[in-house]
Write an enzyme that holds these catalytic residues in place. Sequence first.
Site, short mmCIF file in Angstrom:
data_model
loop_
_atom_site.label_atom_id
_atom_site.label_comp_id
_atom_site.label_asym_id
_atom_site.label_seq_id
_atom_site.Cartn_x
_atom_site.Cartn_y
_atom_site.Cartn_z
N ASP A 276 43.91 38.39 43.42
CA ASP A 276 43.01 38.29 42.33
C ASP A 276 41.79 39.02 42.70
OD1 ASP A 276 42.34 37.54 39.91
OD2 ASP A 276 41.51 35.70 40.59
N ASP A 465 44.13 31.17 35.91
CA ASP A 465 43.25 30.25 36.56
C ASP A 465 43.62 28.68 36.56
OD1 ASP A 465 41.93 32.47 37.52
OD2 ASP A 465 41.08 32.67 35.66
#
Lengths: 544, 250
Positions: A276, A465
């Site tokens: 990420d 997330d």
Amino acid sequence: MQITEKVLGWIDWFKLLQGNLRDFVQTRGPNRNPPKLRLWSVSRRGGAREKSPRTIDLPLRRMDPAAASPATEPAAEEPLCASSVLDSLGAEVLAVMSPVSICMALVVLLISLLSPPSSGSAGGSPPPVTAATLVYLESPSDTPAQKLLGALLDAAVFVALVAAVTFVLVALYYYRCTGFLKNYMRFSAFFVIFSMGGAIAAAVLRRLAAPLDAPTAFLLLFNGAAVGVLSVFASAVPILVRQGYMVALAVIVAAWLSRLPEWTTWIMLVALALYDLVAVLAPRGPLRMLVELASSRDDELPALVYESRPTVGPATSSSSYASAMGSVEMQTMTDSGRAGGSRYDRVEQDEYASRAVVEMRDLGRGRSSIGEINRSRGSVLQMDNLEREVPVTSAELPSNQGGSSQHAVIQIEQHEEEETAPLVSAASTNNAASDEEHRQSSSSEPPLDFEMFESTRGIKLGLGDFVFYSVLVGRAAMYDLMTVYACYLAIIAGLGCTLILLSICRHALPALPISIMLGVTFYFLTRLLMEPFVVGASTNLVMF
Amino acid sequence: MTVAAGLGYALIALGPGLSLFAGVVARKPFLVLTLLSSTLFWLISLIVLSGIWRGFLPIKSGTWWAYAILIITSVALQEGTRLVFWRLYKKMEEMLDAFADRISKPCLSLTDKMLISLAGGLGHGVAHAVFFCLSLLTPAFGQATFYVESCSKMPFFLASALIALGFLVIHTFSMIIAFNAYDERKKSDQIFVPVVHMTAAVMTLVNLVPGGCLIGTPLLLVTAVLTLQYCWRVACRRLTEHQHRQLNSN
């Protein structure tokens, strides 16, 4: 897997952290010009309210310190103080944190409900074959070295897959296959809710020993999934439903992923956090390209993204027209469980005079006596004085928690327009938040030149997330509740740090790395250090 | 029945905290953030503490002096944490005031400050209740209950819930007392807070004696009530002083 651009009221506060107040003061200060009457008539068109005498009084506002008697001044200060900075600050942050918390809580509940009560450690059923266990399937008899190697391989494969898929998505978006992308998203939402959600629901029903016949279950599931599909991209759906479905999707996927074997989960989480970081921050990272493309096209992100605030896209002006009949629906819907404002909304439909009184009472919270006493003439002045404060309140009050003061915003939109315009153009887009509220509540007004902010408002948090936070917490829930709380706090702290960074950097940031790293660290610290200490102390009933 | 028992224990420990949260803290997002950060603070202090003590565990039962040392170090460290928290809060208050000034709103009032300290204290208290009571409560949802050897009259869960309740009240309201004391630079209150904390912690040592929990737990609750009452007096005094000052200034 990223937080995207936002407009935050509380950014103002963090600007203080950086100490660059000057532009803030300058943009805010001298631009208080008389109102635009044209806008007044435009924005009031739907509401069918007459122009109030207040607009004419506006030039008097400059003198009102003299007009307002000094005796009432401190008394007027005090109640406002109670409704001052504290009320509004951080509402944006909380608007992101609360769904994350709800998601994690649901996952923990699901996992503790579904895990067989007899065996304490990770579930009795064999872990499912997913993309994350393509290479290696952990078995309890393996040595740690074997597990580590296998988990590393698994994580590498999984991250590679994720990266490949993301690149494909970015390529599709680049070549403007938006229709395909959206349909794909809808399909995946349907698939997730219908099959995975169905499996989880079946497991829950079995665990609770609650019988439900197959046709009913099928019907309910199908309907649920259908509404979910509709809510993914259609902005006509109430935002609360949409947010609810986003959280539900995240819960389902997370509950599914947390069945992975233990080592694989940890390594995968860390690897994803690193991925990420690269994907959002590297110059040619796929997610970064995606966000930049979307913002350059003024488009919605073609991904499953949780939006912390309702957005009214340009395409949905018809629907907002419909709901603009009374801003009541819109308001109470976005109110997220806080029904306090609706009462005032209804009052707002009345004449101007009564409305003004009500608002004063609400704003001042206990100042009502003053409003009552000198209502006739002096109150107009004082009210103007008051409303000078109101726009600021509303700029700070993004997540609709005082429905009433938003309506105050609608009223003073006219003199506010002058204030927000330079602010918006001058790099600090603080007040666009309140701008949107204007659009929202008085959406009878045709969107003028504000479309460009429409798509980039509110904090957006990728659904990934949600999923991976919840996977972390779910994995912690399989060990003990203590690790759950520690991980929860760590993740929320990480999210807070990310949001602070976001307010400083002002471009899309990866939300996973800080939170996941903190979460993993706290998990192992808790498990290795704290647990024996706390359990040892508290089983002897010695506490401190 | 078992779920009911578990929920009951959890509510004994966290009920007042929950109602404080729902009634006061949850209304203002900033207070929620304060609460979360203070909880995190407490957790970090606990982790540091357990890191220090990790080498000496497990403590043999019967060596009460080891527990006494443990308690003294713990309370000392946590009071240190409170000081750090106060420093940070002070910085934040300055920023908030400056911010309020910028957006032409009045600065934090006395009640605002008290609310912040309440949220901070509640964070400490909730963290204590969660880590010392709630996280061990999972078996209470199951079929049986559990007694510790030294306390055969009361289920372990009930005792720990009651103790957690006492500490929740003490932590919450001693934070208000402490913040007010730091604010006024009043030495006696500044000393009062660690003393109460230490007294409460030492009282749990009584639980080590066989049958001691029947004495230790009520004593702890009495301490909690005393703290509550003291906090009430402090708050009343400050608020009336504030009012007088305001009236005089007008």
